[in-house]
Design a protein around this motif. Structure first.
Motif, PDB file in Angstrom:
ATOM      1  N   THR A 195       0.826  -1.210   0.000  1.00 23.26           N
ATOM      2  CA  THR A 195       0.000   0.000   0.000  1.00 23.26           C
ATOM      3  C   THR A 195       0.863   1.265   0.000  1.00 23.26           C
ATOM      4  OG1 THR A 195      -0.151   0.230   2.402  1.00 23.26           O
ATOM      5  CG2 THR A 195      -1.748  -1.246   1.339  1.00 23.26           C
ATOM      6  N   GLU A 196       0.229   2.377  -0.365  1.00 21.44           N
ATOM      7  CA  GLU A 196       0.966   3.660  -0.383  1.00 21.44           C
ATOM      8  C   GLU A 196       1.454   4.026   1.006  1.00 21.44           C
ATOM      9  OE1 GLU A 196      -1.226   6.711  -2.442  1.00 21.44           O
ATOM     10  OE2 GLU A 196      -0.852   5.751  -4.387  1.00 21.44           O
ATOM     11  N   ARG A 197       0.762   3.531   2.039  1.00 16.74           N
ATOM     12  CA  ARG A 197       1.160   3.805   3.420  1.00 16.74           C
ATOM     13  C   ARG A 197       2.301   2.878   3.878  1.00 16.74           C
ATOM     14  NH1 ARG A 197      -3.101   3.021   8.302  1.00 16.74           N
ATOM     15  NH2 ARG A 197      -4.532   4.449   7.265  1.00 16.74           N
ATOM     16  N   GLY A 198       2.664   1.931   3.030  1.00  8.35           N
ATOM     17  CA  GLY A 198       3.758   1.011   3.365  1.00  8.35           C
ATOM     18  C   GLY A 198       3.302  -0.305   3.960  1.00  8.35           C
ATOM     19  N   GLY A 199       1.993  -0.561   3.927  1.00  7.53           N
ATOM     20  CA  GLY A 199       1.465  -1.814   4.458  1.00  7.53           C
ATOM     21  C   GLY A 199       1.604  -2.943   3.447  1.00  7.53           C
ATOM     22  N   LEU A 200       1.655  -4.143   3.974  1.00 10.13           N
ATOM     23  CA  LEU A 200       1.820  -5.330   3.151  1.00 10.13           C
ATOM     24  C   LEU A 200       0.740  -6.333   3.520  1.00 10.13           C
ATOM     25  CD1 LEU A 200       3.866  -6.200   1.063  1.00 10.13           C
ATOM     26  CD2 LEU A 200       5.368  -6.891   2.926  1.00 10.13           C
ATOM     27  N   PHE A 201      -0.066  -6.748   2.528  1.00 12.46           N
ATOM     28  CA  PHE A 201      -1.188  -7.642   2.810  1.00 12.46           C
ATOM     29  C   PHE A 201      -1.259  -8.727   1.750  1.00 12.46           C
ATOM     30  CE2 PHE A 201      -2.067  -3.441   4.425  1.00 12.46           C
ATOM     31  CZ  PHE A 201      -2.363  -3.706   5.752  1.00 12.46           C
ATOM     32  N   THR A 202      -1.632  -9.917   2.171  1.00 10.52           N
ATOM     33  CA  THR A 202      -1.715 -11.024   1.223  1.00 10.52           C
ATOM     34  C   THR A 202      -3.113 -11.638   1.245  1.00 10.52           C
ATOM     35  OG1 THR A 202      -0.914 -12.599   2.858  1.00 10.52           O
ATOM     36  CG2 THR A 202       0.743 -11.600   1.404  1.00 10.52           C
ATOM     37  N   GLY A 203      -3.383 -12.449   0.232  1.00 15.74           N
ATOM     38  CA  GLY A 203      -4.641 -13.175   0.169  1.00 15.74           C
ATOM     39  C   GLY A 203      -4.514 -14.319  -0.818  1.00 15.74           C
ATOM     40  N   ILE A 216      -6.972  -7.456  -1.224  1.00  9.18           N
ATOM     41  CA  ILE A 216      -7.393  -6.051  -1.179  1.00  9.18           C
ATOM     42  C   ILE A 216      -8.365  -5.819  -0.019  1.00  9.18           C
ATOM     43  CG2 ILE A 216      -8.719  -4.298  -2.426  1.00  9.18           C
ATOM     44  CD1 ILE A 216      -7.458  -5.560  -5.034  1.00  9.18           C
ATOM     45  N   PHE A 217      -9.305  -6.736   0.183  1.00 11.99           N
ATOM     46  CA  PHE A 217     -10.268  -6.565   1.270  1.00 11.99           C
ATOM     47  C   PHE A 217      -9.551  -6.667   2.622  1.00 11.99           C
ATOM     48  CE2 PHE A 217     -13.796  -8.371  -1.715  1.00 11.99           C
ATOM     49  CZ  PHE A 217     -13.760  -7.184  -2.460  1.00 11.99           C
ATOM     50  N   GLU A 272      -7.657  -3.519   7.351  1.00  8.83           N
ATOM     51  CA  GLU A 272      -6.602  -3.081   8.273  1.00  8.83           C
ATOM     52  C   GLU A 272      -6.321  -1.584   8.188  1.00  8.83           C
ATOM     53  OE1 GLU A 272      -5.026  -4.951  10.597  1.00  8.83           O
ATOM     54  OE2 GLU A 272      -6.305  -6.641  10.048  1.00  8.83           O
ATOM     55  N   GLU A 273      -6.329  -1.015   6.971  1.00 11.07           N
ATOM     56  CA  GLU A 273      -5.943   0.404   6.814  1.00 11.07           C
ATOM     57  C   GLU A 273      -7.138   1.343   6.692  1.00 11.07           C
ATOM     58  OE1 GLU A 273      -3.002   1.254   3.835  1.00 11.07           O
ATOM     59  OE2 GLU A 273      -1.486   0.046   4.857  1.00 11.07           O
ATOM     60  N   GLY A 274      -8.304   0.791   6.444  1.00  9.86           N
ATOM     61  CA  GLY A 274      -9.492   1.628   6.335  1.00  9.86           C
ATOM     62  C   GLY A 274      -9.785   2.051   4.902  1.00  9.86           C
ATOM     63  N   PRO A 275     -10.836   2.876   4.732  1.00  8.64           N
ATOM     64  CA  PRO A 275     -11.333   3.187   3.390  1.00  8.64           C
ATOM     65  C   PRO A 275     -10.387   4.039   2.548  1.00  8.64           C
ATOM     66  CG  PRO A 275     -12.506   4.441   5.060  1.00  8.64           C
ATOM     67  CD  PRO A 275     -11.669   3.451   5.796  1.00  8.64           C
ATOM     68  N   ALA A 276      -9.361   4.643   3.168  1.00  2.43           N
ATOM     69  CA  ALA A 276      -8.413   5.462   2.392  1.00  2.43           C
ATOM     70  C   ALA A 276      -7.284   4.615   1.805  1.00  2.43           C
ATOM     71  CB  ALA A 276      -7.826   6.561   3.268  1.00  2.43           C
ATOM     72  N   MET A 277      -7.319   3.315   2.025  1.00  3.32           N
ATOM     73  CA  MET A 277      -6.244   2.436   1.526  1.00  3.32           C
ATOM     74  C   MET A 277      -6.054   2.622   0.019  1.00  3.32           C
ATOM     75  SD  MET A 277      -5.094  -0.461  -0.128  1.00  3.32           S
ATOM     76  CE  MET A 277      -6.552  -1.386  -0.582  1.00  3.32           C
ATOM     77  N   LYS A 278      -4.807   2.807  -0.378  1.00  8.65           N
ATOM     78  CA  LYS A 278      -4.475   2.919  -1.810  1.00  8.65           C
ATOM     79  C   LYS A 278      -3.387   1.904  -2.141  1.00  8.65           C
ATOM     80  CE  LYS A 278      -6.978   6.215  -3.576  1.00  8.65           C
ATOM     81  NZ  LYS A 278      -8.090   5.659  -4.360  1.00  8.65           N
ATOM     82  N   ILE A 279      -3.548   1.234  -3.258  1.00  4.19           N
ATOM     83  CA  ILE A 279      -2.568   0.227  -3.685  1.00  4.19           C
ATOM     84  C   ILE A 279      -1.425   0.928  -4.420  1.00  4.19           C
ATOM     85  CG2 ILE A 279      -2.180  -1.830  -5.102  1.00  4.19           C
ATOM     86  CD1 ILE A 279      -5.265  -2.318  -4.891  1.00  4.19           C
ATOM     87  N   PHE A 324      -9.129   1.027  -5.909  1.00  2.55           N
ATOM     88  CA  PHE A 324      -8.158   1.452  -4.886  1.00  2.55           C
ATOM     89  C   PHE A 324      -6.796   1.782  -5.502  1.00  2.55           C
ATOM     90  CE2 PHE A 324     -11.250  -1.366  -2.858  1.00  2.55           C
ATOM     91  CZ  PHE A 324     -11.711  -0.538  -1.845  1.00  2.55           C
ATOM     92  N   ALA A 325      -6.784   2.095  -6.796  1.00  2.00           N
ATOM     93  CA  ALA A 325      -5.520   2.324  -7.494  1.00  2.00           C
ATOM     94  C   ALA A 325      -5.596   3.610  -8.303  1.00  2.00           C
ATOM     95  CB  ALA A 325      -5.238   1.141  -8.423  1.00  2.00           C
TER      96      ALA A 325
END
Ligand code: THU
Length: 128
Positions: A33-41, A60-61, A66-73, A98-99
């Motif tokens: 994510t743009e915030r630096g988060g890392l998520f898998t699925g 993505i979900f 985890e980051e909320g509705p402002a999450m950007k990929i 989200f992109a």
């Protein structure tokens, strides 16, 4: 952890978790994510086939949860064990939500990492 090989490797690890008794396609996705988060699925199938969810949408979900509705990929990678393909059409629409058009999507082609932007993967995407 921003290197693309790492993101593809994380997607592959996630693919090992897939619940895919019907198609036997094990797919994994990693989202940076743009915030630096890392998520898998991974993909999770169902006996009522239409209820199946793809790896990309699960990742993505997970990120939004985890980051909320402002999450950007920032970047996304998708890997299938023993198969190679870019995200399906439904997932392209969800990624686009989200992109930006410049967001990069990585996948394997002939065993090598390939990057495409969202503008290339889903031109003229539906937006409201
Ligand atoms: N699948 C994904 O997880 N992502 C895609 O982009 C394409 C398809 C899954 C859904 C189903 O469990 C299996 O792959 C075969 O379609």
């Amino acid at each position: 952890m921003t290197g693309t090989p790492d993101l593809l490797e994380l997607a592959k690890v996630s693919a090992e978790q897939a619940y895919a008794p019907y198609s036997r396609f094990q797919v994994g996705c990693a989202v940076f994510t743009e915030r630096g988060g890392l998520f898998t699925g991974c993909n999770v199938e169902n006996a009522s086939y239409g209820l199946t969810i793809c790896a990309e949408r699960n990742a993505i979900f997970h990120a939004v949860s985890e980051e909320g509705p402002a999450m950007k990929i920032a970047t996304l990678a998708v890997v299938a064990l023993g198969q190679e393909f870019p995200p399906c059409g439904a997932c392209r629409q969800v990624i686009a939500e989200f992109a930006t058009p410049e967001t990069t999507v990585w996948f394997l082609r002939d065993g090598k990492p390939v990057a495409m932007t969202m503008a290339e993967l889903l031109p003229a995407s539906f937006r409201i």
